[in-house]
Design an enzyme around this catalytic site. Sequence first.
Site, mmCIF file in Angstrom:
data_model
loop_
_atom_site.group_PDB
_atom_site.id
_atom_site.type_symbol
_atom_site.label_atom_id
_atom_site.label_comp_id
_atom_site.label_asym_id
_atom_site.label_seq_id
_atom_site.Cartn_x
_atom_site.Cartn_y
_atom_site.Cartn_z
ATOM 1 N N GLU A 18 0.767 -1.227 -0.079
ATOM 2 C CA GLU A 18 0.094 -0.037 0.128
ATOM 3 C C GLU A 18 0.983 1.206 -0.100
ATOM 4 O OE1 GLU A 18 -3.706 -0.186 2.206
ATOM 5 O OE2 GLU A 18 -3.326 1.975 2.975
ATOM 6 N N ARG A 124 -14.843 4.289 4.413
ATOM 7 C CA ARG A 124 -15.596 5.680 4.803
ATOM 8 C C ARG A 124 -14.733 6.986 4.705
ATOM 9 N NH1 ARG A 124 -17.449 6.877 10.803
ATOM 10 N NH2 ARG A 124 -15.223 7.574 10.754
ATOM 11 N N HIS A 178 -12.732 -0.527 15.628
ATOM 12 C CA HIS A 178 -12.582 0.805 15.037
ATOM 13 C C HIS A 178 -12.797 1.930 16.173
ATOM 14 C CE1 HIS A 178 -14.402 4.614 13.143
ATOM 15 N NE2 HIS A 178 -13.180 4.149 12.041
ATOM 16 N N LYS A 194 -20.652 -5.076 5.658
ATOM 17 C CA LYS A 194 -19.971 -4.571 4.474
ATOM 18 C C LYS A 194 -19.618 -5.758 3.510
ATOM 19 C CE LYS A 194 -16.676 -2.460 6.908
ATOM 20 N NZ LYS A 194 -15.292 -1.405 6.967
ATOM 21 N N GLN A 241 7.316 6.633 16.739
ATOM 22 C CA GLN A 241 6.041 6.122 16.068
ATOM 23 C C GLN A 241 5.357 5.374 17.357
ATOM 24 O OE1 GLN A 241 7.717 3.730 13.109
ATOM 25 N NE2 GLN A 241 6.886 5.109 11.607
ATOM 26 N N LYS A 301 8.294 4.217 2.319
ATOM 27 C CA LYS A 301 9.596 3.725 2.396
ATOM 28 C C LYS A 301 9.805 2.331 1.750
ATOM 29 C CE LYS A 301 10.657 7.038 5.643
ATOM 30 N NZ LYS A 301 9.405 7.807 5.228
HETATM 31 P P1 FAD Z 1 -16.895 1.968 8.317
HETATM 32 O O1 FAD Z 1 -16.818 0.640 7.820
HETATM 33 O O2 FAD Z 1 -18.097 2.816 7.692
HETATM 34 O O3 FAD Z 1 -17.079 2.078 9.658
HETATM 35 C C1 FAD Z 1 -16.969 3.351 10.626
HETATM 36 C C2 FAD Z 1 -17.451 3.181 11.719
HETATM 37 O O4 FAD Z 1 -18.932 2.814 11.628
HETATM 38 C C3 FAD Z 1 -17.160 1.985 12.715
HETATM 39 O O5 FAD Z 1 -17.155 2.180 13.932
HETATM 40 C C4 FAD Z 1 -18.404 0.965 12.267
HETATM 41 O O6 FAD Z 1 -18.375 0.001 13.432
HETATM 42 C C5 FAD Z 1 -19.505 1.788 12.187
HETATM 43 N N1 FAD Z 1 -20.418 1.252 11.216
HETATM 44 C C6 FAD Z 1 -20.110 0.655 10.045
HETATM 45 N N2 FAD Z 1 -21.100 0.330 9.224
HETATM 46 C C7 FAD Z 1 -22.344 0.458 10.206
HETATM 47 C C8 FAD Z 1 -23.672 0.890 10.137
HETATM 48 N N3 FAD Z 1 -24.288 0.274 8.929
HETATM 49 N N4 FAD Z 1 -24.452 0.973 11.002
HETATM 50 C C9 FAD Z 1 -24.097 1.635 12.027
HETATM 51 N N5 FAD Z 1 -22.521 1.819 12.420
HETATM 52 C C10 FAD Z 1 -21.654 1.364 11.448
HETATM 53 N N6 FAD Z 1 -8.845 6.415 5.286
HETATM 54 C C11 FAD Z 1 -8.613 7.284 4.086
HETATM 55 O O7 FAD Z 1 -9.091 8.480 4.428
HETATM 56 N N7 FAD Z 1 -8.051 6.927 2.896
HETATM 57 C C12 FAD Z 1 -7.547 5.632 2.723
HETATM 58 O O8 FAD Z 1 -7.161 5.447 1.635
HETATM 59 C C13 FAD Z 1 -7.609 4.792 3.518
HETATM 60 N N8 FAD Z 1 -7.369 3.464 3.560
HETATM 61 C C14 FAD Z 1 -7.465 2.406 4.618
HETATM 62 C C15 FAD Z 1 -7.097 1.300 4.132
HETATM 63 C C16 FAD Z 1 -7.470 0.372 5.364
HETATM 64 C C17 FAD Z 1 -6.879 -1.147 5.047
HETATM 65 C C18 FAD Z 1 -7.870 0.612 6.455
HETATM 66 C C19 FAD Z 1 -8.184 -0.382 7.687
HETATM 67 C C20 FAD Z 1 -8.343 1.889 6.552
HETATM 68 C C21 FAD Z 1 -7.951 3.016 5.673
HETATM 69 N N9 FAD Z 1 -8.523 4.146 6.095
HETATM 70 C C22 FAD Z 1 -8.172 5.260 4.889
HETATM 71 C C23 FAD Z 1 -8.936 4.689 7.222
HETATM 72 C C24 FAD Z 1 -10.439 4.659 7.337
HETATM 73 O O9 FAD Z 1 -11.141 5.743 6.402
HETATM 74 C C25 FAD Z 1 -11.044 4.991 8.662
HETATM 75 O O10 FAD Z 1 -10.497 4.194 9.662
HETATM 76 C C26 FAD Z 1 -12.413 5.267 8.786
HETATM 77 O O11 FAD Z 1 -12.673 6.091 10.315
HETATM 78 C C27 FAD Z 1 -13.226 4.017 8.723
HETATM 79 O O12 FAD Z 1 -13.331 3.653 7.641
HETATM 80 P P2 FAD Z 1 -14.199 2.141 7.320
HETATM 81 O O13 FAD Z 1 -14.309 2.364 6.021
HETATM 82 O O14 FAD Z 1 -13.583 1.158 8.023
HETATM 83 O O15 FAD Z 1 -15.591 2.851 7.733
#
Ligand code: FAD
Length: 313
Positions: A18, A124, A178, A194, A241, A301
């Site tokens: 990544e 998200r 999360h 999801k 870190q 890196k």
């Molecule tokens: P979600 O799956 O939407 O979850 C967010 C929160 O809402 C969680 O607490 C979950 O329990 C809750 N939730 C989910 N679905 C529901 C529902 N239907 N009803 C009620 N609650 C719900 N961020 C960036 O900005 N850019 C990136 O490129 C990026 N890459 C990432 C890559 C990876 C592998 C990971 C693990 C994270 C990455 N992130 C990135 C960070 C991510 O955007 C954040 O962690 C964000 O806060 C949550 O994203 P998510 O897609 O897991 O959200």
Amino acid sequence: MKISDILSRGGRPFPSLEIVPPLRGMTKDELLDSIRPLMEFCPKYINVTCHRDEYEYREKPDGSFSRHLVRKRVSEVAVCGAIMSEFDIETVPHIICGGAAAEEIESELHDLRFMGISNVMALRGDSIAGEKRFTPVPGGYRYAGELVSAIRKFEKENGGTPEKRFFSIGVGGYPEKHFEAPNLETDILNLKKKADAGADYVITQMFFDNSVFYDFRDRCRKAGITIPIIPGLKPLSTVRQLTLLPESFSLDIPVELTEAMTAAGDDKEAAYRTGTEWCIMQCRDLLANGVPAVHFYTMGKSRNITEILRECF
Ligand code: FAD
């Protein structure tokens, strides 16, 4: 090729990478040269993160402030295009709900199809500075699950079928929960939403204690999540870190690793070695425990990642 097809073929576990798009001003050659050393290990794909535009407030001569939209990094789509033009490798652009209305995401999906990109990571995104909690733009998506459903709907509306999908979709998972979720159980139930919406696989947030990952994987399976779960690893490289990562990613760093890093003190190379060796140990253990792939957060890196890949794959 779709990541879901690579995963369903089985075979030896493989590494994936990544990267974060470079800041504006960096050239395409500089970007490609930073990735080139890692190509020796034939990673199956490279994920490219997505970053929300930010706002800057500039003072005007009359003392008032005007708001300006600032994009600091090259877009993920441009970076994927640059990588695909140079290397024979799949790219996985990240798409986030944050800051984008449904129509904008739909336009991006059309662009990705046009470019021959058949993999995306649906996320998200986080809240931006000044926002207490994540808030979608009007007409945007609240959760990554809604984005996954929207991508599947886009496929259906544009001639795709469940047998002939345009995109393989990855989603994020959190072995240590999360940060907004009330508990791990609820977070896993939300992860299942999801998967049920059409996600093909999960990539986890980084973790430093494999037992936390194994417990998470078991809980996911018990909750009925059957899609592949790929662990995400990041080697520590600096003592700083130890505080930065828990703060940014809501994770724990084991005492043993904390002590070893702290013992390195001002010796930067010793800290770097300690972090790299810990990651090698984690990666070997994961490979011995049935993971389909290991995803590395390179953070631009390549030296430590090169060493880890050489030792483990
Ligand atoms: P979600 O799956 O939407 O979850 C967010 C929160 O809402 C969680 O607490 C979950 O329990 C809750 N939730 C989910 N679905 C529901 C529902 N239907 N009803 C009620 N609650 C719900 N961020 C960036 O900005 N850019 C990136 O490129 C990026 N890459 C990432 C890559 C990876 C592998 C990971 C693990 C994270 C990455 N992130 C990135 C960070 C991510 O955007 C954040 O962690 C964000 O806060 C949550 O994203 P998510 O897609 O897991 O959200």
